[in-house]
Each structure stands twice: as C-alpha cells, then as structure tokens.
Motif scaffolding. Structure first.
Motif, PDB file in Angstrom:
ATOM      1  N   PRO A  98       0.707  -0.884  -0.198  1.00 43.83           N
ATOM      2  CA  PRO A  98      -0.053  -0.004  -0.340  1.00 43.83           C
ATOM      3  C   PRO A  98       0.454   1.379  -0.315  1.00 43.83           C
ATOM      4  O   PRO A  98       2.106   1.368   0.170  1.00 43.83           O
ATOM      5  CB  PRO A  98      -0.491  -0.193   1.431  1.00 43.83           C
ATOM      6  CG  PRO A  98       0.287  -0.863   2.685  1.00 43.83           C
ATOM      7  CD  PRO A  98       1.144  -1.929   1.214  1.00 43.83           C
ATOM      8  N   CYS A  99       0.181   2.386  -0.786  1.00 37.71           N
ATOM      9  CA  CYS A  99       0.991   3.662  -0.255  1.00 37.71           C
ATOM     10  C   CYS A  99       1.098   4.156   1.196  1.00 37.71           C
ATOM     11  O   CYS A  99       2.372   3.882   1.615  1.00 37.71           O
ATOM     12  CB  CYS A  99      -0.080   4.907  -0.895  1.00 37.71           C
ATOM     13  SG  CYS A  99       0.444   6.313  -0.612  1.00 37.71           S
ATOM     14  N   ALA A 100      -0.115   3.642   1.793  1.00 35.44           N
ATOM     15  CA  ALA A 100       0.445   3.927   3.221  1.00 35.44           C
ATOM     16  C   ALA A 100       0.051   2.715   4.301  1.00 35.44           C
ATOM     17  O   ALA A 100      -1.117   2.126   3.722  1.00 35.44           O
ATOM     18  CB  ALA A 100      -0.422   5.080   3.735  1.00 35.44           C
TER      19      ALA A 100
ATOM     20  N   LEU B 270       7.838  -5.463   0.783  1.00 35.04           N
ATOM     21  CA  LEU B 270       6.921  -5.392   1.340  1.00 35.04           C
ATOM     22  C   LEU B 270       6.728  -3.898   1.231  1.00 35.04           C
ATOM     23  O   LEU B 270       7.960  -3.013   2.476  1.00 35.04           O
ATOM     24  CB  LEU B 270       6.179  -6.251   1.825  1.00 35.04           C
ATOM     25  CG  LEU B 270       4.556  -5.653   3.397  1.00 35.04           C
ATOM     26  CD1 LEU B 270       3.727  -5.745   1.178  1.00 35.04           C
ATOM     27  CD2 LEU B 270       4.518  -6.012   3.948  1.00 35.04           C
ATOM     28  N   ARG B 271       6.013  -2.960   0.451  1.00 30.95           N
ATOM     29  CA  ARG B 271       6.081  -1.630   0.772  1.00 30.95           C
ATOM     30  C   ARG B 271       4.954  -0.900   1.378  1.00 30.95           C
ATOM     31  O   ARG B 271       4.572  -1.914   1.700  1.00 30.95           O
ATOM     32  CB  ARG B 271       6.550  -0.787  -0.740  1.00 30.95           C
ATOM     33  CG  ARG B 271       5.662  -1.013  -1.042  1.00 30.95           C
ATOM     34  CD  ARG B 271       4.381   0.286  -1.846  1.00 30.95           C
ATOM     35  NE  ARG B 271       4.398   1.791  -0.824  1.00 30.95           N
ATOM     36  CZ  ARG B 271       4.592   2.470  -1.160  1.00 30.95           C
ATOM     37  NH1 ARG B 271       5.518   3.267  -2.589  1.00 30.95           N
ATOM     38  NH2 ARG B 271       4.365   3.853  -0.136  1.00 30.95           N
ATOM     39  N   GLY B 272       5.149   0.079   1.982  1.00 30.56           N
ATOM     40  CA  GLY B 272       4.636  -0.051   3.153  1.00 30.56           C
ATOM     41  C   GLY B 272       4.793   1.825   3.922  1.00 30.56           C
ATOM     42  O   GLY B 272       5.585   1.671   4.424  1.00 30.56           O
TER      43      GLY B 272
ATOM     44  N   SER C  73       3.850   3.520 -10.668  1.00 27.29           N
ATOM     45  CA  SER C  73       2.580   4.468  -9.974  1.00 27.29           C
ATOM     46  C   SER C  73       2.549   5.640  -9.334  1.00 27.29           C
ATOM     47  O   SER C  73       1.518   6.504  -9.831  1.00 27.29           O
ATOM     48  CB  SER C  73       2.408   3.600  -7.566  1.00 27.29           C
ATOM     49  OG  SER C  73       2.555   2.358  -8.406  1.00 27.29           O
ATOM     50  N   HIS C  74       3.494   6.632  -8.684  1.00 36.26           N
ATOM     51  CA  HIS C  74       4.173   7.377  -8.404  1.00 36.26           C
ATOM     52  C   HIS C  74       4.503   8.589 -10.311  1.00 36.26           C
ATOM     53  O   HIS C  74       3.841   9.656 -10.424  1.00 36.26           O
ATOM     54  CB  HIS C  74       4.820   8.053  -7.387  1.00 36.26           C
ATOM     55  CG  HIS C  74       4.064   7.592  -5.947  1.00 36.26           C
ATOM     56  ND1 HIS C  74       4.508   6.202  -6.191  1.00 36.26           N
ATOM     57  CD2 HIS C  74       3.450   8.090  -5.150  1.00 36.26           C
ATOM     58  CE1 HIS C  74       4.183   6.305  -4.665  1.00 36.26           C
ATOM     59  NE2 HIS C  74       3.801   6.885  -4.131  1.00 36.26           N
ATOM     60  N   ALA C  75       4.777   7.665 -11.017  1.00 37.19           N
ATOM     61  CA  ALA C  75       4.949   8.041 -12.051  1.00 37.19           C
ATOM     62  C   ALA C  75       3.960   9.143 -13.205  1.00 37.19           C
ATOM     63  O   ALA C  75       3.977  10.034 -13.290  1.00 37.19           O
ATOM     64  CB  ALA C  75       5.615   7.707 -12.926  1.00 37.19           C
TER      65      ALA C  75
ATOM     66  N   VAL D 163       5.446  -1.105  -7.032  1.00 39.37           N
ATOM     67  CA  VAL D 163       3.841  -0.659  -6.978  1.00 39.37           C
ATOM     68  C   VAL D 163       2.840  -0.370  -6.359  1.00 39.37           C
ATOM     69  O   VAL D 163       3.133  -1.253  -4.962  1.00 39.37           O
ATOM     70  CB  VAL D 163       3.235  -1.350  -8.407  1.00 39.37           C
ATOM     71  CG1 VAL D 163       4.123  -1.096  -9.776  1.00 39.37           C
ATOM     72  CG2 VAL D 163       3.020  -2.794  -8.353  1.00 39.37           C
ATOM     73  N   GLU D 164       1.808   0.299  -6.017  1.00 37.38           N
ATOM     74  CA  GLU D 164       0.915   0.102  -4.842  1.00 37.38           C
ATOM     75  C   GLU D 164       0.127  -0.561  -5.489  1.00 37.38           C
ATOM     76  O   GLU D 164      -1.045  -0.235  -6.424  1.00 37.38           O
ATOM     77  CB  GLU D 164       0.758   1.850  -5.187  1.00 37.38           C
ATOM     78  CG  GLU D 164       2.052   2.731  -4.459  1.00 37.38           C
ATOM     79  CD  GLU D 164       1.780   3.963  -4.012  1.00 37.38           C
ATOM     80  OE1 GLU D 164       2.407   4.575  -2.739  1.00 37.38           O
ATOM     81  OE2 GLU D 164       0.727   4.781  -4.266  1.00 37.38           O
ATOM     82  N   VAL D 165      -0.326  -1.425  -4.309  1.00 40.43           N
ATOM     83  CA  VAL D 165      -1.473  -2.096  -4.309  1.00 40.43           C
ATOM     84  C   VAL D 165      -2.512  -1.842  -3.179  1.00 40.43           C
ATOM     85  O   VAL D 165      -2.056  -1.904  -2.240  1.00 40.43           O
ATOM     86  CB  VAL D 165      -1.329  -3.600  -4.341  1.00 40.43           C
ATOM     87  CG1 VAL D 165      -2.210  -4.787  -4.446  1.00 40.43           C
ATOM     88  CG2 VAL D 165       0.248  -3.971  -5.300  1.00 40.43           C
TER      89      VAL D 165
ATOM     90  N   SER E  31      -4.745   7.243   1.030  1.00 41.79           N
ATOM     91  CA  SER E  31      -3.717   8.622  -0.373  1.00 41.79           C
ATOM     92  C   SER E  31      -3.683   7.729  -1.122  1.00 41.79           C
ATOM     93  O   SER E  31      -3.348   6.042  -0.969  1.00 41.79           O
ATOM     94  CB  SER E  31      -3.004   8.340   0.473  1.00 41.79           C
ATOM     95  OG  SER E  31      -1.468   7.683   1.213  1.00 41.79           O
ATOM     96  N   ASP E  32      -3.324   8.271  -1.970  1.00 39.78           N
ATOM     97  CA  ASP E  32      -3.057   7.691  -3.676  1.00 39.78           C
ATOM     98  C   ASP E  32      -4.036   6.822  -4.498  1.00 39.78           C
ATOM     99  O   ASP E  32      -3.078   6.167  -4.931  1.00 39.78           O
ATOM    100  CB  ASP E  32      -1.740   7.011  -3.733  1.00 39.78           C
ATOM    101  CG  ASP E  32      -0.828   7.956  -4.043  1.00 39.78           C
ATOM    102  OD1 ASP E  32      -1.456   9.310  -3.640  1.00 39.78           O
ATOM    103  OD2 ASP E  32       1.050   8.080  -3.338  1.00 39.78           O
ATOM    104  N   GLY E  33      -5.398   7.068  -3.785  1.00 37.39           N
ATOM    105  CA  GLY E  33      -6.116   6.215  -4.451  1.00 37.39           C
ATOM    106  C   GLY E  33      -6.132   5.124  -5.760  1.00 37.39           C
ATOM    107  O   GLY E  33      -6.410   4.134  -6.074  1.00 37.39           O
ATOM    108  N   PRO E  34      -5.837   6.941  -6.645  1.00 38.83           N
ATOM    109  CA  PRO E  34      -5.793   6.332  -7.638  1.00 38.83           C
ATOM    110  C   PRO E  34      -4.719   6.145  -8.617  1.00 38.83           C
ATOM    111  O   PRO E  34      -4.789   5.361  -9.779  1.00 38.83           O
ATOM    112  CB  PRO E  34      -6.491   8.007  -8.619  1.00 38.83           C
ATOM    113  CG  PRO E  34      -7.019   9.021  -7.224  1.00 38.83           C
ATOM    114  CD  PRO E  34      -6.322   7.760  -5.996  1.00 38.83           C
ATOM    115  N   GLN E  35      -4.209   6.069  -7.563  1.00 44.16           N
ATOM    116  CA  GLN E  35      -3.278   5.025  -8.827  1.00 44.16           C
ATOM    117  C   GLN E  35      -2.755   3.747  -7.677  1.00 44.16           C
ATOM    118  O   GLN E  35      -2.056   3.164  -8.909  1.00 44.16           O
ATOM    119  CB  GLN E  35      -1.682   5.581  -8.435  1.00 44.16           C
ATOM    120  CG  GLN E  35      -1.021   5.705  -7.368  1.00 44.16           C
ATOM    121  CD  GLN E  35      -0.401   6.781  -6.932  1.00 44.16           C
ATOM    122  OE1 GLN E  35      -0.082   8.035  -7.530  1.00 44.16           O
ATOM    123  NE2 GLN E  35       0.531   6.927  -6.297  1.00 44.16           N
ATOM    124  N   ALA E  36      -3.698   2.948  -7.095  1.00 41.21           N
ATOM    125  CA  ALA E  36      -3.604   2.030  -6.774  1.00 41.21           C
ATOM    126  C   ALA E  36      -3.597   0.369  -7.370  1.00 41.21           C
ATOM    127  O   ALA E  36      -5.252   1.148  -7.808  1.00 41.21           O
ATOM    128  CB  ALA E  36      -4.547   1.994  -5.062  1.00 41.21           C
TER     129      ALA E  36
HETATM  130 MN   LIG Z   1       2.129   6.553  -2.706  1.00 38.52          MN
END
Ligand SMILES: [Mn+2]
Length: 253
Positions: A20-22, A44-46, A190-192, A216-218, A227-232
């Motif tokens: 996830p983004c957050a 895993l990112r977060g 994702s952020h790009a 990538v954000e999932v 946060s960043d829902g449109p790119q998840a």
């Molecule tokens: Mn993000």
C-alpha cells in the motif's frame, strides 16, 4: 548487486516491490502482504511517515504503522521498505525496516542523506521530481560518501508540462544510469503516472528497458485508500500484471 535477506536487487532477475501507499491498519497491511506474496512479489512496501502535499491529508501511522509493517513482513517472509523523513527517525526506522526509502521531496535533504549513510541498511533513493540525473547521482554520493555502499536508485517520474499523467516517467533515465553508474535502478510507475490504468504498460516498459525491478502500490479497495487511491492497483489487476511481466525478456545491465 544488493542483497536483502533472500532477495537480490540488481541481479539476474527483476524484483517486484509491492504494497500500500500507506499502512492504514494492522489488518490492511497483513491482508495486502499475504496477497502480494501469493502473486510472487519479493519485497513489501508501506508508508508509515507520509510526506503529504497538504498538512491536512493523512500523515501516516508513524511508528505504530512500522510495527504493523514489520509484523507483516515477518509473517509472510518479505523484506520491508518504508520511507524515513527526518534524521531523528532514522535509527528507529533502520531497526525495523530492511530497506530505507528517501522520498522524492527529500532527495536533496542533505542532513537526512548523511544520516542514512551511517546506517547498515540499503537505501532506496527516489529521484526528486524536479531533479536532473546529475543532481540525483550527487545525492547518492552523499550516502556513499558516509560509507554506505548499498544505494538503490528509483525513478518515479519528473514534473513536465504534461498534465495527462501525475508526472512523466523518464524511462530514458534507466539507460543513462546504466551508463553512468553501477547502482541498481528501480522504476515506480505508480507515482510516475498517478493513474492505475497506465501502470501495467509502464511496468512492462520498465522490465524491457532493463530496470532492476518495479515498485507498485496495491490496495484491496482503492476508493477507500487514505492516500494515492487513484494509482493503487486492485488485487486482480496486480495479479495479471505479475503474470504478464513474467513473460518479458529481461536484459541485465
Ligand atoms: Mn504513494
């Protein structure tokens, strides 16, 4: 080549960092970790400490979020990466996170770069969205000069006149970095792009150009993401993406 537990970054195969983004809750990050692991993601990112454009946006769960992320990484055998925003947080973040991320907005925060340079953790240095490749590599030198040789670069898009996407993915940065630096470079589509629809195509381009991997954000429910829902990416889209990139010829540089 950078090794984190069982994962190799800059080696013969591209890596996928997902999450996830957050970090929004313990349940959220455990659920996402289990899912991305089942699809073959290796890291895993977060976000726990979030650099938001507005001070009124969700700022992250901080240390509490880091504990949830750490638990999820342990449970599903995934190294974890999270952003650190201030020098005074570096020691505690380095205690729990396997890779420390320097965000785009902090690429030229020199006290922070020097501080993470004193840790023994790999550092992912995101490109400033207004930074040239030369400025980016100079920032990497700040970390290297402090004795930490484990720097991973991450291209995440730069600000241009184009407004159809959140930023403009500079895919040519991968070719330039391959020529000028020995450091591995990851692409963050994702952020790009800022738009989940474009991410599968940009991720495939990243693998084809020889990036060391993608981040990538999932999210299971992008509409309710803090946060960043449109790119998840939703779960089915991420699974399909993982299947598709597995078939792309990868040229190691
Ligand atoms: Mn993000």
């Amino acid at each position: 080549v950078i090794s984190v537990q069982q994962v190799t970054i800059g080696g013969p195969l591209p890596v996928v960092i997902a999450g996830p983004c957050a970090v929004e809750s313990r349940e959220q990050v455990l659920n996402i970790a289990q899912f991305v692991k089942s699809c073959g993601a290796q890291i895993l990112r977060g976000g726990c400490f979030k650099p938001r454009t507005s001070p009124y946006s969700f700022q992250g769960l901080g240390l509490e979020g880091l504990h949830y992320l750490h638990e999820a990484g342990k449970k599903f055998d995934l190294p974890i990466i999270t952003e650190v925003m201030s020098p005074e947080d570096v020691d505690v973040v380095a205690e729990y996170a396997d890779i420390l991320q320097i965000g785009s907005r902090n690429m030229q925060n020199f006290p922070l770069l020097k501080k993470v340079g004193t840790t023994r953790r790999p550092i992912m240095l995101k490109r400033g969205f207004m930074a040239t490749i030369d400025e980016w590599l100079s920032s990497a030198e700040y970390i290297l000069a402090m004795g930490n040789s484990q720097v991973i670069l991450c291209e995440r898009g730069i600000r241009t006149f184009e407004s159809a996407t959140r930023n403009t993915l500079d895919i040519s940065a991968v070719a330039v970095i391959h020529e000028r630096s020995h450091l591995p470079i990851i692409i963050d589509p994702s952020h790009a792009s800022g738009n989940w629809r474009y991410i599968p195509q940009l991720a495939k381009a990243a693998i084809a150009v020889g990036a060391a991997g993608i981040m990538v954000e999932v999210h299971p429910s992008p509409k309710s993401a803090l946060s960043d829902g449109p790119q998840a990416l939703k779960y089915p889209t991420f699974r399909t993406l993982m299947e598709n990139i597995a078939g792309i010829p990868y040229v190691m540089h």
